[in-house]
Design an enzyme around this catalytic site. Structure first.
Site, PDB file in Angstrom:
ATOM      1  N   ARG A   1      39.637  39.283  39.736  1.00  0.00           N
ATOM      2  CA  ARG A   1      40.457  40.344  39.165  1.00  0.00           C
ATOM      3  C   ARG A   1      40.232  40.491  37.663  1.00  0.00           C
ATOM      4  NH1 ARG A   1      46.118  42.228  41.730  1.00  0.00           N
ATOM      5  NH2 ARG A   1      46.233  44.232  40.681  1.00  0.00           N
TER       6      ARG A   1
ATOM      7  N   GLN B   1      33.333  44.001  49.556  1.00  0.00           N
ATOM      8  CA  GLN B   1      33.748  44.882  48.466  1.00  0.00           C
ATOM      9  C   GLN B   1      32.620  45.813  48.047  1.00  0.00           C
ATOM     10  OE1 GLN B   1      36.102  41.226  46.414  1.00  0.00           O
ATOM     11  NE2 GLN B   1      36.025  43.057  45.147  1.00  0.00           N
TER      12      GLN B   1
END
Length: 784
Positions: free
Chosen positions: A368, A221
């Site tokens: 998240r 990421q």
């Protein structure tokens, strides 16, 4: 003394064999596991079946005799190269391969490299590891007991305590509690869970001895940050490292850390001079990579008799597992947990967090959410409901009474954050209207008279995203700016390269639309590139809902730099001064003479063919955007549940989600992000738990017992929105990707507790399973 020979823990299966003649083409729907390079070999990890044991010996001789085995790397091998330990993202270090002892079940012990995946897996089973079991610590509340085993013998401080962090005015908060007639307390656990992305973690490390260039295809990421860390850990010149993150099958924070498998694959490639692929199995992912949550929290609220909140006091114990591998900004050992005052106007607040080691997998990643904000939002929304019940006030009206008001923004919270903008009552009112709140309350009364169980839960949350301002935020010392590079070609088409990395958020659409809005180049004429550190500008990556607030802002700012230069070229072409020109999307025209104009495409061609004297050719710009503040999206979610008394089954009948993420770029992408986040919130509230027995065995290490919601369990989501732009963002956006995961767990839990509140139930910890509810009903005498 016990000898174990099998690396298999919890049903880890062999990796799937792929076609050897396949070729990797970036951007065509391929993943790291689809990378196939000439001469590529495969790695497989030997893992500990014990949670805490002395490592007596690692015998690899039998495994090395298996045909096709090329190398076996142990912790001792890495120690000789000073690579046995690697730094974590938060002031700790982590064993790459175990030396001395193992600290959690499924910890990495040895790395086998073979010509194919099956041989590597078979050889791993032949590695003889001798262990001596040690006392196991899995309860964080016992971590600092005098008789607790010391887990980290490598540390100078012989304690399982990692940190104490506090913020706020303790004395003023305590005084408010002394003076307030009404108080409420909630003890809540944000249970250990796991992002469980569809694609597990993996890499292909390819070292070219001739060029001394190391290319790593990585499930990352944050490709640039990983390149820098590989350079530091491996002592490889950074210009010789290229990290490529192709299509990523979900991240949710799980693909931010560097894992031992990555390091081992790199070491193997450096040693053997051939590409080495390592792809973890599903169980390895669940059992050993970055977990989320595991916060044990207590919140107290003080209020007056009229229901006006005065002070909030929070005390939390954070279980970090064997190593503090939390992905947090340097100044915040508990992440942004101090956003725990939520949407409410507290005069004073005090928050303290202690972190401890246990014999569990390391992590603490932002699943998240923006660095522990899901835990904070869950806690305050549960506490608000508990206090409303204590005061016998409607939870919606109690929230309305205590909201920060629109005219108070920018609002400085008692724990130090400055909220940029908000209209919490507006979002609440819309959600109440959409769900038909008053009618639902009447229906609930009728059902209770009939003995039926129905609940209505509200969550009015505030999130902080867009990390972040360089003066406050960094990861491993790297400031959390982000970047965009836009190059407009002579024909008016453009390429935009970003420092972020999409994992399915739709960056290719969003960034292209920003360029289209700012320059008037059609989005279909804009190519978006991410994930290749050899071409993209340096950036901190995609997590914590920072793509639009930071890299999106960088895109807009770079486009505006291009527009400024385009104005000079347009003035030259139109033979007028820059002051005589006006801009409308896609062209400059002369004031008062709109027919005299030049489109951005005409200007782009002139930038390479007909530039004014003294102006540099070309039409491109780079921007490294350092935001002045975080952005603070918010919303109100309302959940309606029905409970089957006979089975304890919970049915989510309706769920209304009203979000405010400022100005929206693409409504369909926002809608998709909300649906996905709500589904993950549903799973956390009702299904998911990574637990450990007294021996440290993982409970929840496979999809047999770590449940993933399907279309069958997922309810219909009803979405709505309000719009309160961020005043400091270049186009008023705030970010939305994590809001549904942040706000929804409390709505689900509040609804179930509300359904049972008349029975005296005040709190239930997640996950709220049918078995847990049925036992409560049995305890209350509702069922036999």
């Amino acid at each position: 003394m016990i000898t174990k020979t099998s690396p298999e823990v919890g049903g880890m299966g062999h990796p799937i064999k792929r076609k050897e003649d396949a070729r990797f083409i970036q951007g065509k729907g391929n993943y790291v596991d689809d990378v196939h390079l000439p001469g590529m070999v495969y790695g497989y990890m030997v893992r500990s079946p014990y949670a805490h044991a002395r490592l007596k010996s690692v015998n690899t001789e039998k495994a090395k005799q298996l045909p096709g085995v090329l190398a076996i790397i142990t912790g001792e091998d890495l120690a000789k190269a000073n690579l046995a330990w690697m730094p974590t993202l938060f002031f700790d270090k982590q064993m790459v391969l175990a030396t001395g002892k193992v600290l959690f079940q499924s910890q990495e012990v040895a790395f086998v490299v073979a010509e194919d995946q099956y041989t590597a897996a078979d050889a791993a089973e032949l590695v003889d590891v001798e262990y001596e079991e040690l006392p196991v610590l899995v309860d964080p509340h016992k971590a600092t007991d005098p008789d607790a085993p010391i887990l980290r013998e490598d540390r100078e401080e012989k304690s399982n305590h990692i940190f104490h962090w506090e913020v706020g005015d303790r004395a003023a908060t305590d005084k408010d509690f002394q003076d307030s007639p009404v108080k409420a307390t909630v003890h809540a656990i944000a249970q250990r869970c796991h992002p469980a992305p569809l694609e597990t973690c993996g890499c292909v490390a390819d070292y070219n001895k001739a060029t001394e260039k190391l290319t790593i295809y990585l499930t990352s990421q944050a490709p640039h940050a990983h390149r820098t860390l590989f350079s530091i850990v491996g002592r490889i010149p950074e210009q010789n490292i290229r990290v490529v993150s192709p299509d990523i099958g979900g991240g949710f924070g799980n693909k931010v850390p560097i894992y031992p498998g990555y390091v081992c694959a790199v070491v193997a490639s450096l040693t053997l001079g051939v590409p080495v692929k390592w792809i973890e199995t599903r169980s390895e992912n669940l059992q050993s990579t970055g977990f989320a949550r595991d916060y044990h929290m207590t919140a107290e609220i003080a209020a007056d008799q009229n229901g006006k909140v005065k002070a909030l006091r929070v005390k939390t114990l954070a279980d970090h597992g064997a190593f503090n591998a939390a992905a947090q900004p340097t100044k915040f050992p508990a992440g942004l947990f101090s956003v725990c005052t939520g949407s409410y106007d507290f005069a004073n607040s005090f928050c303290e967090v202690d972190g401890v080691y246990t014999n569990k997998a390391p992590g603490g990643i932002a699943y998240r959410c923006s660095f522990r904000i899901t835990e904070a939002a869950y806690l305050i929304e549960r506490a608000i409901d508990v206090l409303a019940a204590e005061l016998k006030m409607d939870p919606a009206e109690f929230r309305r009474k205590n909201f920060i008001q629109p005219n108070q923004f920018p609002y400085k919270t008692p724990l130090g954050w400055t909220y940029d903008s908000g209209n919490y009552e507006g979002a609440l009112n819309k959600a109440l209207e959409m769900v038909g709140y008053k009618q639902l309350r009447k229906e609930q009364e009728e059902k209770r008279r009939k003995g039926e169980l129905m609940g209505i839960g509200i969550s009015s949350f505030t999130e902080a995203v867009g990390a972040g301002p360089a003066h406050t935020f960094d990861i491993a010392g790297i400031k959390m700016f982000d970047s965009a590079e836009i190059r407009v070609h002579p024909t008016g088409k453009a390429i935009c390269r970003m420092g972020t990395k999409s994992q399915g958020q739709g960056h290719e659409t969003t960034y292209a639309q920003i360029v289209a809005q700012e320059l008037g180049i059609p989005a279909s004429d804009v190519i978006i590139e991410e994930g290749d550190t050899d071409t993209a500008p340096y950036g901190l990556g995609t997590y914590a809902s920072r793509s639009t607030p930071t890299s999106g802002a960088a895109t807009a700012m770079a486009a505006r730099k291009i527009r400024d230069k385009a104005k000079k070229i347009a003035a030259h072409l139109l033979e007028c001064s820059e002051e005589d020109l006006e801009w409308e999307t896609g062209k400059f025209f002369v004031k008062g003479a709109p027919s005299k104009s030049k489109t951005i495409q005409e200007i782009a061609f002139a930038a390479y063919t007909n530039i004014p004297e003294g102006l540099e050719a070309g039409l491109e710009a780079v921007d490294y955007y350092d935001p002045p503040n975080l952005t603070f999206p918010f919303g109100t979610y309302i959940c309606v549940t029905d409970i089957d008394k006979g089975t304890g089954e919970i049915k989510v009948r309706r769920f209304v989600a009203v979000d405010d993420c400022g100005n929206v770029i693409n409504p369909m992408i926002v809608e998709g992000q909300i649906h996905g986040g709500l589904t993950e919130g549903l799973a956390i509230a009702f299904m998911q738990l990574i637990d450990y027995d007294e021996s440290g065995n993982v409970q929840g290490g496979t999809f047999m017992d770590y449940l993933i919601p399907t279309a069958v369990e997922t309810p219909h989501w009803e979405t709505g929105s309000t719009c309160t732009p961020s005043p400091h963002h270049p186009f008023g956006a705030k970010g939305v990707g994590e809001s549904p995961n942040v706000g929804s767990p409390a709505a689900f839990v509040n609804s179930v507790v509300d359904a049972l509140s008349h029975l005296g139930v005040k709190h239930i910890d997640m996950p709220i399973t049918p078995w847990k509810v049925w036992n409560i009903l049995k305890e209350k005498g509702v069922v036999n």
